[in-house]
Design a protein around this motif. Structure first.
Motif, mmCIF file in Angstrom:
data_model
loop_
_atom_site.group_PDB
_atom_site.id
_atom_site.type_symbol
_atom_site.label_atom_id
_atom_site.label_comp_id
_atom_site.label_asym_id
_atom_site.label_seq_id
_atom_site.Cartn_x
_atom_site.Cartn_y
_atom_site.Cartn_z
ATOM 1 N N ILE A 184 0.833 -1.209 0.000
ATOM 2 C CA ILE A 184 0.000 0.000 0.000
ATOM 3 C C ILE A 184 0.861 1.249 0.000
ATOM 4 O O ILE A 184 0.553 2.245 -0.671
ATOM 5 N N SER A 185 1.978 1.227 0.725
ATOM 6 C CA SER A 185 2.890 2.367 0.740
ATOM 7 C C SER A 185 3.536 2.600 -0.626
ATOM 8 O O SER A 185 4.010 3.698 -0.914
ATOM 9 N N ARG A 186 3.548 1.555 -1.479
ATOM 10 C CA ARG A 186 4.088 1.669 -2.836
ATOM 11 C C ARG A 186 3.005 1.988 -3.868
ATOM 12 O O ARG A 186 3.271 1.984 -5.067
ATOM 13 N N GLY A 187 1.777 2.192 -3.381
ATOM 14 C CA GLY A 187 0.697 2.589 -4.280
ATOM 15 C C GLY A 187 -0.311 1.512 -4.598
ATOM 16 O O GLY A 187 -1.234 1.744 -5.388
ATOM 17 N N ALA A 188 -0.194 0.321 -4.000
ATOM 18 C CA ALA A 188 -1.173 -0.741 -4.256
ATOM 19 C C ALA A 188 -2.518 -0.383 -3.632
ATOM 20 O O ALA A 188 -2.578 0.279 -2.594
ATOM 21 N N ASP A 189 -3.600 -0.811 -4.293
ATOM 22 C CA ASP A 189 -4.955 -0.508 -3.822
ATOM 23 C C ASP A 189 -5.758 -1.798 -3.793
ATOM 24 O O ASP A 189 -5.953 -2.454 -4.812
ATOM 25 N N TYR A 190 -6.218 -2.165 -2.582
ATOM 26 C CA TYR A 190 -6.977 -3.407 -2.415
ATOM 27 C C TYR A 190 -8.455 -3.157 -2.088
ATOM 28 O O TYR A 190 -9.201 -4.115 -1.902
ATOM 29 N N THR A 204 0.194 -9.408 -5.738
ATOM 30 C CA THR A 204 1.369 -8.736 -5.167
ATOM 31 C C THR A 204 1.573 -9.096 -3.694
ATOM 32 O O THR A 204 2.628 -8.794 -3.141
ATOM 33 N N VAL A 205 0.558 -9.727 -3.088
ATOM 34 C CA VAL A 205 0.683 -10.191 -1.700
ATOM 35 C C VAL A 205 1.073 -11.663 -1.664
ATOM 36 O O VAL A 205 1.906 -12.082 -0.844
ATOM 37 N N LEU A 206 0.487 -12.462 -2.564
ATOM 38 C CA LEU A 206 0.685 -13.908 -2.520
ATOM 39 C C LEU A 206 2.126 -14.311 -2.796
ATOM 40 O O LEU A 206 2.673 -15.185 -2.114
ATOM 41 N N ILE A 207 2.753 -13.681 -3.764
ATOM 42 C CA ILE A 207 4.124 -14.077 -4.121
ATOM 43 C C ILE A 207 5.096 -13.824 -2.977
ATOM 44 O O ILE A 207 5.831 -14.739 -2.569
ATOM 45 N N PRO A 208 5.140 -12.598 -2.390
ATOM 46 C CA PRO A 208 6.029 -12.407 -1.231
ATOM 47 C C PRO A 208 5.656 -13.289 -0.040
ATOM 48 O O PRO A 208 6.541 -13.706 0.715
#
Length: 269
Positions: A184-190, A204-208
């Motif tokens: 979210i700090s990098r601009g992701a929007d959920y 972008t959450v599942l891979i990390p």
């Protein structure tokens, strides 16, 4: 946030239910699992709610903690509720539009199925995860299924895997929360956009999260190897499980609670 979810966490309140032998709690959990799946009437559900509330009071578990335990399964319970409403066609029709028919019996059945799932999760939390450490659960499972060793079943290893899985639920939830905040700090929007875009964003959450999970697994394996862990053969226990009179008494009381639920169910018919 995800870190506030209490699923899988152990909360020590020093209650009598916490001190209860974990084997008794596991057996009683199985009993309540069977009883809850036998429940089909609203009266029996009320009795089940009362019995579970008594268990929560005995365990000194706050309503907030119980709420956070059932929070992750509420969407699934709601889906089951809606599915049963539309799937059940018999009974008094309350609403009919196009091919959709809603009946009074369908509403009751949907509510029973959804509440059955919620009560099952609450019972799991109170009788197992919130009041029993993963190590005690592992010891109890190994003790209950030790007779399978005759058939060369690796009981100790299976119990250990289950306890590790329970132990890492809160860890993975915290890891997911950290990753989401970082993205979210990098601009992701959920929270905005279409459902497809939201699901796509969670990649972008599942891979990390997978990478972090494998890292935790590797660190655990190295730690167990450094401590010369070689499985259950020949191992002794610092605090071996032993049933006391209070455990037998608590087991009888929990059985009476299950009997009350069944009595409320079959008195209706």
């Amino acid at each position: 946030m995800l870190k506030d979810i209490s699923l899988g966490k152990y909360i020590d309140t020093g209650s009598a239910l916490h001190r209860l032998d974990p084997r008794v709690k596991i057996v009683m959990y199985v009993v309540y699992l069977v009883v809850l799946f036998m429940v089909k009437s609203p009266q029996a559900l009320v009795a089940a709610a009362a019995v579970i509330a008594v268990q929560a009071v005995m365990a000194k578990i706050s309503p907030k903690v119980i709420w956070t335990s059932i929070l992750p399964v509420l969407p699934l319970a709601f889906f089951i509720f809606i599915l049963n409403i539309f799937a059940y066609k018999g009974g008094e029709v309350l609403l009919k539009w196009w091919k959709i028919t809603v009946t009074q019996e369908g509403l009751i059945l949907g509510a029973i199925m959804g509440l059955r799932l919620i009560f099952l999760i609450i019972s799991t939390s109170i009788l197992l995860t919130l009041t029993t450490t993963p190590l005690k659960i592992s010891d109890a499972l190994e003790s209950l299924f030790k007779w399978l060793k005759v058939f060369k079943v690796p009981v100790h290893e299976m119990a250990m895997m289950m306890s590790i899985a329970l132990r890492f639920i809160p860890t993975l939830l915290e890891e997911t929360d950290k990753i989401m905040k970082a993205q979210i700090s990098r601009g992701a929007d959920y929270d905005t956009g279409s459902i497809f875009n939201r699901v796509k964003g969670y990649i972008t959450v599942l891979i990390p999260l997978f990478v972090a999970s494998f890292k935790h697994a590797e660190e655990l394996a190295v730690a167990m190897d450094a401590r010369c862990y070689r499985g259950g053969e020949g191992r002794t226990k610092l605090n071996p499980l032993k049933l006391k009179n209070s455990d037998w008494l608590a087991g009888v009381l929990l059985l009476l609670g299950a009997a009350v639920i069944l009595l409320a169910e079959y008195l209706i018919h």
